[in-house]
Design a protein around this motif. Structure first.
Motif, PDB file in Angstrom:
ATOM      1  N   GLN A   7     -49.865  66.190  26.202  1.00  0.00           N
ATOM      2  CA  GLN A   7     -49.726  66.855  24.907  1.00  0.00           C
ATOM      3  C   GLN A   7     -50.975  67.623  24.516  1.00  0.00           C
ATOM      4  O   GLN A   7     -50.886  68.624  23.788  1.00  0.00           O
ATOM      5  CB  GLN A   7     -49.364  65.811  23.844  1.00  0.00           C
ATOM      6  CG  GLN A   7     -47.958  65.254  24.000  1.00  0.00           C
ATOM      7  CD  GLN A   7     -47.736  63.954  23.253  1.00  0.00           C
ATOM      8  OE1 GLN A   7     -48.604  63.507  22.492  1.00  0.00           O
ATOM      9  NE2 GLN A   7     -46.583  63.330  23.451  1.00  0.00           N
ATOM     10  N   ARG A   8     -52.130  67.186  25.008  1.00  0.00           N
ATOM     11  CA  ARG A   8     -53.355  67.919  24.700  1.00  0.00           C
ATOM     12  C   ARG A   8     -53.640  69.023  25.718  1.00  0.00           C
ATOM     13  O   ARG A   8     -54.687  69.660  25.666  1.00  0.00           O
ATOM     14  CB  ARG A   8     -54.549  66.984  24.586  1.00  0.00           C
ATOM     15  CG  ARG A   8     -54.913  66.262  25.862  1.00  0.00           C
ATOM     16  CD  ARG A   8     -56.101  65.329  25.649  1.00  0.00           C
ATOM     17  NE  ARG A   8     -57.308  66.060  25.358  1.00  0.00           N
ATOM     18  CZ  ARG A   8     -58.160  66.524  26.269  1.00  0.00           C
ATOM     19  NH1 ARG A   8     -57.901  66.320  27.564  1.00  0.00           N
ATOM     20  NH2 ARG A   8     -59.234  67.178  25.932  1.00  0.00           N
TER      21      ARG A   8
ATOM     22  N   ALA B 150     -58.439  55.282  30.524  1.00  0.00           N
ATOM     23  CA  ALA B 150     -58.604  56.573  29.849  1.00  0.00           C
ATOM     24  C   ALA B 150     -59.786  57.345  30.429  1.00  0.00           C
ATOM     25  O   ALA B 150     -59.718  58.562  30.622  1.00  0.00           O
ATOM     26  CB  ALA B 150     -58.789  56.353  28.347  1.00  0.00           C
TER      27      ALA B 150
ATOM     28  N   HIS C 195     -50.192  61.411  26.204  1.00  0.00           N
ATOM     29  CA  HIS C 195     -51.217  61.976  25.319  1.00  0.00           C
ATOM     30  C   HIS C 195     -51.980  63.089  26.027  1.00  0.00           C
ATOM     31  O   HIS C 195     -52.265  64.138  25.425  1.00  0.00           O
ATOM     32  CB  HIS C 195     -52.166  60.873  24.855  1.00  0.00           C
ATOM     33  CG  HIS C 195     -53.319  61.374  24.033  1.00  0.00           C
ATOM     34  ND1 HIS C 195     -53.172  61.798  22.729  1.00  0.00           N
ATOM     35  CD2 HIS C 195     -54.638  61.534  24.336  1.00  0.00           C
ATOM     36  CE1 HIS C 195     -54.340  62.194  22.262  1.00  0.00           C
ATOM     37  NE2 HIS C 195     -55.244  62.054  23.215  1.00  0.00           N
ATOM     38  N   GLU C 196     -52.318  62.869  27.289  1.00  0.00           N
ATOM     39  CA  GLU C 196     -53.050  63.892  28.038  1.00  0.00           C
ATOM     40  C   GLU C 196     -52.189  65.133  28.254  1.00  0.00           C
ATOM     41  O   GLU C 196     -52.687  66.268  28.186  1.00  0.00           O
ATOM     42  CB  GLU C 196     -53.518  63.316  29.374  1.00  0.00           C
ATOM     43  CG  GLU C 196     -54.458  64.214  30.148  1.00  0.00           C
ATOM     44  CD  GLU C 196     -55.757  64.494  29.417  1.00  0.00           C
ATOM     45  OE1 GLU C 196     -56.304  65.613  29.573  1.00  0.00           O
ATOM     46  OE2 GLU C 196     -56.230  63.607  28.677  1.00  0.00           O
TER      47      GLU C 196
ATOM     48  N   SER D 201     -59.250  55.480  18.057  1.00  0.00           N
ATOM     49  CA  SER D 201     -57.921  56.057  17.875  1.00  0.00           C
ATOM     50  C   SER D 201     -56.881  55.440  18.809  1.00  0.00           C
ATOM     51  O   SER D 201     -55.676  55.611  18.599  1.00  0.00           O
ATOM     52  CB  SER D 201     -57.968  57.573  18.106  1.00  0.00           C
ATOM     53  OG  SER D 201     -58.448  57.868  19.408  1.00  0.00           O
ATOM     54  N   ARG D 202     -57.323  54.730  19.849  1.00  0.00           N
ATOM     55  CA  ARG D 202     -56.407  54.083  20.779  1.00  0.00           C
ATOM     56  C   ARG D 202     -56.093  52.664  20.303  1.00  0.00           C
ATOM     57  O   ARG D 202     -56.892  52.042  19.600  1.00  0.00           O
ATOM     58  CB  ARG D 202     -57.014  54.026  22.180  1.00  0.00           C
ATOM     59  CG  ARG D 202     -57.338  55.363  22.800  1.00  0.00           C
ATOM     60  CD  ARG D 202     -57.911  55.171  24.183  1.00  0.00           C
ATOM     61  NE  ARG D 202     -56.932  54.599  25.096  1.00  0.00           N
ATOM     62  CZ  ARG D 202     -57.235  53.832  26.142  1.00  0.00           C
ATOM     63  NH1 ARG D 202     -58.493  53.500  26.365  1.00  0.00           N
ATOM     64  NH2 ARG D 202     -56.283  53.368  26.925  1.00  0.00           N
TER      65      ARG D 202
ATOM     66  N   PRO E 285     -48.138  55.986  27.828  1.00  0.00           N
ATOM     67  CA  PRO E 285     -48.686  56.587  26.593  1.00  0.00           C
ATOM     68  C   PRO E 285     -49.967  57.376  26.846  1.00  0.00           C
ATOM     69  O   PRO E 285     -50.176  58.439  26.246  1.00  0.00           O
ATOM     70  CB  PRO E 285     -48.937  55.372  25.694  1.00  0.00           C
ATOM     71  CG  PRO E 285     -47.977  54.338  26.178  1.00  0.00           C
ATOM     72  CD  PRO E 285     -47.903  54.542  27.665  1.00  0.00           C
ATOM     73  N   LEU E 286     -50.822  56.892  27.722  1.00  0.00           N
ATOM     74  CA  LEU E 286     -52.054  57.598  28.057  1.00  0.00           C
ATOM     75  C   LEU E 286     -51.745  58.933  28.726  1.00  0.00           C
ATOM     76  O   LEU E 286     -52.328  59.969  28.382  1.00  0.00           O
ATOM     77  CB  LEU E 286     -52.896  56.720  28.983  1.00  0.00           C
ATOM     78  CG  LEU E 286     -54.197  57.322  29.519  1.00  0.00           C
ATOM     79  CD1 LEU E 286     -55.185  57.560  28.384  1.00  0.00           C
ATOM     80  CD2 LEU E 286     -54.807  56.391  30.571  1.00  0.00           C
TER      81      LEU E 286
ATOM     82  N   GLY F  53     -42.264  61.254  24.119  1.00  0.00           N
ATOM     83  CA  GLY F  53     -43.166  62.393  24.203  1.00  0.00           C
ATOM     84  C   GLY F  53     -43.520  62.818  25.614  1.00  0.00           C
ATOM     85  O   GLY F  53     -44.351  63.716  25.806  1.00  0.00           O
TER      86      GLY F  53
END
Length: 264
Positions: free
Chosen positions: A175-176, A243, A172-173, A60-61, A168-169, A202
């Protein structure tokens, strides 16, 4: 200049992990002079990176991010136990004579790589205190609020290339729901928000982190510090995160929160 994160040489900052790598590789290269010694070194380094980075590799990355997690020596950490084991196994498969020949260079390389551990300043037991910091995203601003604890605290700036590569990493963290707090240092809220609008819509970050960065002796970017429930420093890393490493640091905050809640 010695710092909690590494060695500062003017504008150049070498993390303790980078110093370990550099000293170990230089020692092995200088002492291991037989055919195949370079291959053994490559096997060891690749195994150390793959073992450390593999938990974060995912389809997915973006492919480039997965590749950089393995090949960029500044990014993430190293699994030295796995790397040394793979290197010794390769030497053993090359024959007993080669293995015997490698004992001295291998021991000296390990000792050279361990030298930074002797130079590294002892971790400070001082609990971190910080004034409430304002926050913002690409389209909103937030009133000053205390830092959440425990949290993975990432110090960054818009001009820093390695910082931008890991945003971006980190987004993403966030947002989760991971305990990740970004703190911008040395730039105005308007400048940071303009950057977020164009490059990281984001992401959410705090601003005005100069005093906090000074308290934690942050001297280069990006620097990531894990704060425990009482504001104690649990871990720190100089350079962009992989990650897998970010996942481990977030798990560390979760474990410290559980231990804190169970303490009398």
């Amino acid at each position: 200049m010695l710092t909690p994160d590494g060695l500062g040489l003017g504008p150049l900052a070498l993390s303790w992990a980078s110093l370990t790598l550099l000293l170990g590789v230089l020692t092995w290269t200088a002492l291991a002079r037989w055919p195949g010694a370079g291959v053994a070194l490559g096997v060891s380094l690749l195994a150390a990176r793959l073992w450390a980075a593999a938990p974060g590799l995912a389809s997915s990355r973006p492919l480039l991010d997965n590749v950089l997690d393995v090949l960029d020596p500044r990014r993430g950490d190293w699994a030295w136990g796995a790397g040394l084991s793979a290197g010794v196994l390769f030497l053993a498969c090359s024959g007993r004579q080669t293995l015997r020949r490698a004992v001295r260079p291998l021991l000296l390389s390990v000792l050279a790589g361990a030298l930074p551990l002797l130079l590294r300043p002892a971790p400070s037991a001082v609990q971190v205190t910080a004034a409430p910091l304002p926050g913002l995203s690409a389209d909103r601003t937030f009133l000053p609020a205390p830092l959440p604890r425990p949290t993975v605290l990432n110090f960054w700036a818009t001009w820093c290339g390695p910082c931008r590569s890991e945003l971006p990493l980190l987004a993403h963290e966030q947002q989760r729901g991971g305990a990740v707090t970004l703190v911008n240092v040395g730039e105005s809220p308007a400048q940071v928000q303009g950057f977020l609008r164009s490059s990281a819509p984001g992401l959410r970050t705090r601003t005005g982190g100069d005093a906090l960065a000074a308290q934690l002796r942050v001297t280069a970017f990006p620097t990531t510090v894990v704060l425990g429930p009482q504001g104690q420093v649990l871990a720190r890393h100089l350079g962009p995160l992989s990650a897998a490493q970010l996942r481990r640091l977030v798990r560390l905050t979760e474990a410290s929160a559980t231990q804190g809640s169970e303490a009398p």
